[in-house]
Design a protein around this motif. Sequence first.
Motif, PDB file in Angstrom:
ATOM      1  N   CYS A  23      13.751  11.881 -14.764  1.00 49.30           N
ATOM      2  CA  CYS A  23      12.511  12.506 -14.298  1.00 49.30           C
ATOM      3  C   CYS A  23      12.777  13.385 -13.074  1.00 49.30           C
ATOM      4  O   CYS A  23      12.298  14.522 -12.995  1.00 49.30           O
ATOM      5  CB  CYS A  23      11.481  11.429 -13.979  1.00 49.30           C
ATOM      6  N   LEU A  24      13.563  12.878 -12.140  1.00 45.21           N
ATOM      7  CA  LEU A  24      13.843  13.627 -10.918  1.00 45.21           C
ATOM      8  C   LEU A  24      14.627  14.906 -11.218  1.00 45.21           C
ATOM      9  O   LEU A  24      14.319  15.984 -10.688  1.00 45.21           O
ATOM     10  CB  LEU A  24      14.628  12.744  -9.943  1.00 45.21           C
ATOM     11  N   TYR A  25      15.637  14.805 -12.060  1.00 48.41           N
ATOM     12  CA  TYR A  25      16.406  15.997 -12.424  1.00 48.41           C
ATOM     13  C   TYR A  25      15.508  17.036 -13.099  1.00 48.41           C
ATOM     14  O   TYR A  25      15.669  18.246 -12.876  1.00 48.41           O
ATOM     15  CB  TYR A  25      17.558  15.624 -13.355  1.00 48.41           C
ATOM     16  N   THR A  26      14.585  16.580 -13.935  1.00 46.82           N
ATOM     17  CA  THR A  26      13.682  17.510 -14.613  1.00 46.82           C
ATOM     18  C   THR A  26      12.768  18.204 -13.615  1.00 46.82           C
ATOM     19  O   THR A  26      12.545  19.420 -13.698  1.00 46.82           O
ATOM     20  CB  THR A  26      12.847  16.767 -15.670  1.00 46.82           C
TER      21      THR A  26
ATOM     22  N   SER B  45      19.683  19.854 -20.530  1.00 48.09           N
ATOM     23  CA  SER B  45      20.777  19.639 -21.483  1.00 48.09           C
ATOM     24  C   SER B  45      21.914  18.861 -20.837  1.00 48.09           C
ATOM     25  O   SER B  45      22.581  18.049 -21.498  1.00 48.09           O
ATOM     26  CB  SER B  45      21.289  20.979 -22.009  1.00 48.09           C
ATOM     27  N   ASN B  46      22.133  19.081 -19.545  1.00 52.95           N
ATOM     28  CA  ASN B  46      23.172  18.323 -18.836  1.00 52.95           C
ATOM     29  C   ASN B  46      22.782  16.864 -18.679  1.00 52.95           C
ATOM     30  O   ASN B  46      23.651  15.977 -18.640  1.00 52.95           O
ATOM     31  CB  ASN B  46      23.448  18.946 -17.463  1.00 52.95           C
ATOM     32  N   ILE B  47      21.483  16.588 -18.574  1.00 48.12           N
ATOM     33  CA  ILE B  47      21.025  15.196 -18.536  1.00 48.12           C
ATOM     34  C   ILE B  47      21.428  14.491 -19.827  1.00 48.12           C
ATOM     35  O   ILE B  47      21.952  13.372 -19.812  1.00 48.12           O
ATOM     36  CB  ILE B  47      19.496  15.121 -18.346  1.00 48.12           C
ATOM     37  N   VAL B  48      21.195  15.158 -20.950  1.00 47.91           N
ATOM     38  CA  VAL B  48      21.542  14.576 -22.246  1.00 47.91           C
ATOM     39  C   VAL B  48      23.039  14.317 -22.335  1.00 47.91           C
ATOM     40  O   VAL B  48      23.487  13.269 -22.815  1.00 47.91           O
ATOM     41  CB  VAL B  48      21.081  15.508 -23.388  1.00 47.91           C
ATOM     42  N   THR B  49      23.839  15.262 -21.832  1.00 44.92           N
ATOM     43  CA  THR B  49      25.301  15.078 -21.857  1.00 44.92           C
ATOM     44  C   THR B  49      25.717  13.886 -21.013  1.00 44.92           C
ATOM     45  O   THR B  49      26.529  13.052 -21.433  1.00 44.92           O
ATOM     46  CB  THR B  49      25.997  16.348 -21.343  1.00 44.92           C
ATOM     47  N   GLY B  50      25.163  13.788 -19.801  1.00 43.05           N
ATOM     48  CA  GLY B  50      25.511  12.666 -18.925  1.00 43.05           C
ATOM     49  C   GLY B  50      25.087  11.329 -19.498  1.00 43.05           C
ATOM     50  O   GLY B  50      25.824  10.342 -19.411  1.00 43.05           O
TER      51      GLY B  50
ATOM     52  N   ASP C 218      15.508  28.677 -11.188  1.00 42.63           N
ATOM     53  CA  ASP C 218      16.405  29.164 -12.235  1.00 42.63           C
ATOM     54  C   ASP C 218      15.578  29.600 -13.438  1.00 42.63           C
ATOM     55  O   ASP C 218      14.623  28.951 -13.826  1.00 42.63           O
ATOM     56  CB  ASP C 218      17.385  28.054 -12.637  1.00 42.63           C
ATOM     57  N   ASN C 219      15.963  30.711 -14.035  1.00 40.33           N
ATOM     58  CA  ASN C 219      15.254  31.192 -15.211  1.00 40.33           C
ATOM     59  C   ASN C 219      15.539  30.353 -16.455  1.00 40.33           C
ATOM     60  O   ASN C 219      14.908  30.537 -17.488  1.00 40.33           O
ATOM     61  CB  ASN C 219      15.627  32.653 -15.499  1.00 40.33           C
ATOM     62  N   SER C 220      16.548  29.452 -16.365  1.00 38.61           N
ATOM     63  CA  SER C 220      16.902  28.602 -17.506  1.00 38.61           C
ATOM     64  C   SER C 220      16.908  27.144 -17.074  1.00 38.61           C
ATOM     65  O   SER C 220      17.968  26.519 -16.965  1.00 38.61           O
ATOM     66  CB  SER C 220      18.275  28.999 -18.065  1.00 38.61           C
ATOM     67  N   PRO C 221      15.726  26.585 -16.799  1.00 45.29           N
ATOM     68  CA  PRO C 221      15.669  25.169 -16.374  1.00 45.29           C
ATOM     69  C   PRO C 221      16.152  24.207 -17.443  1.00 45.29           C
ATOM     70  O   PRO C 221      16.463  23.051 -17.156  1.00 45.29           O
ATOM     71  CB  PRO C 221      14.188  24.948 -16.058  1.00 45.29           C
ATOM     72  N   ASP C 222      16.212  24.697 -18.705  1.00 48.54           N
ATOM     73  CA  ASP C 222      16.651  23.824 -19.783  1.00 48.54           C
ATOM     74  C   ASP C 222      18.122  23.452 -19.648  1.00 48.54           C
ATOM     75  O   ASP C 222      18.571  22.491 -20.276  1.00 48.54           O
ATOM     76  CB  ASP C 222      16.409  24.491 -21.127  1.00 48.54           C
TER      77      ASP C 222
ATOM     78  N   TRP D  27      19.424   6.477 -24.322  1.00 46.85           N
ATOM     79  CA  TRP D  27      19.165   7.869 -24.682  1.00 46.85           C
ATOM     80  C   TRP D  27      17.668   8.172 -24.677  1.00 46.85           C
ATOM     81  O   TRP D  27      17.220   9.173 -24.106  1.00 46.85           O
ATOM     82  CB  TRP D  27      19.786   8.112 -26.057  1.00 46.85           C
ATOM     83  N   ILE D  28      16.868   7.294 -25.305  1.00 42.84           N
ATOM     84  CA  ILE D  28      15.429   7.569 -25.393  1.00 42.84           C
ATOM     85  C   ILE D  28      14.729   7.318 -24.055  1.00 42.84           C
ATOM     86  O   ILE D  28      13.719   7.957 -23.746  1.00 42.84           O
ATOM     87  CB  ILE D  28      14.785   6.746 -26.530  1.00 42.84           C
ATOM     88  N   THR D  29      15.263   6.415 -23.220  1.00 41.63           N
ATOM     89  CA  THR D  29      14.681   6.208 -21.890  1.00 41.63           C
ATOM     90  C   THR D  29      14.851   7.454 -21.037  1.00 41.63           C
ATOM     91  O   THR D  29      13.944   7.841 -20.283  1.00 41.63           O
ATOM     92  CB  THR D  29      15.340   4.994 -21.199  1.00 41.63           C
ATOM     93  N   ALA D  30      16.011   8.105 -21.143  1.00 38.76           N
ATOM     94  CA  ALA D  30      16.225   9.370 -20.436  1.00 38.76           C
ATOM     95  C   ALA D  30      15.248  10.435 -20.940  1.00 38.76           C
ATOM     96  O   ALA D  30      14.698  11.216 -20.150  1.00 38.76           O
ATOM     97  CB  ALA D  30      17.664   9.829 -20.625  1.00 38.76           C
TER      98      ALA D  30
END
Length: 213
Positions: free
Chosen positions: A47-50, A66-71, A58-62, A97-100
């Motif tokens: 949540c905090l990273y989002t 995506s890095n959250i998913v990788t981590g 940044d124009n690309s917050p996604d 994974w789903i909690t993130a």
Amino acid sequence: MDITIYFEEAAQVSFAFVIGAVIGLEREFRSKPAGFRTMILICVGSCLYTILSKESGDNSPDRIASNIVTGIGFIGAGVIFKEGISVNGLTTAALIWITAALGMAIGYHNYPLTIVVAGMVLIALFVLEPVQRFINRLHRVKDYRIHTVSIPPNFKYQIEQFFIEHDMTFRCMKVIKEDSDAIYIYRIGSPDRNYDAINQFLLNHVDVRSFDV
């Protein structure tokens, strides 16, 4: 920045704390590797990273999402381990994974979707467990990994005769030589779904060092 925004963000991470705690309680109750505190930290951290990704300008917050998913993938891989021929920890890894993802949804203010998905997760963890146990009892096939002392010449014949006498279907999947021992992997089907006879036979057999199901 308006101070109300700070309160709004504090409410977001607090809600993420609650969601992570509710999911983590189930893992803690079952003494799983990722338990109460771990799920809270994953949900709050996502949540905090989002939130920060939206405020970064940044124009690309996604990219942060995506890095959250990788981590999270690395954390999930850490709770999966192989024991014999069984793989454990897949449910916990999927839950991480789903909690993130829930934490990210909270970060994007998607509270209705968060509540619906969190409810589905709790149903899958608590309500569907008896259904899974019932399905597991219906399994007619099990894989056995049998480790023998040295390489007994008649073991394969003896165990297959035992299967035939008890009207069991079987298939020798693999035979492996390990040092001076042998490992047999059998796929066995019991018509009455009662494998106690096999277990007792292997426990009493002098040539069997160990076996996994």
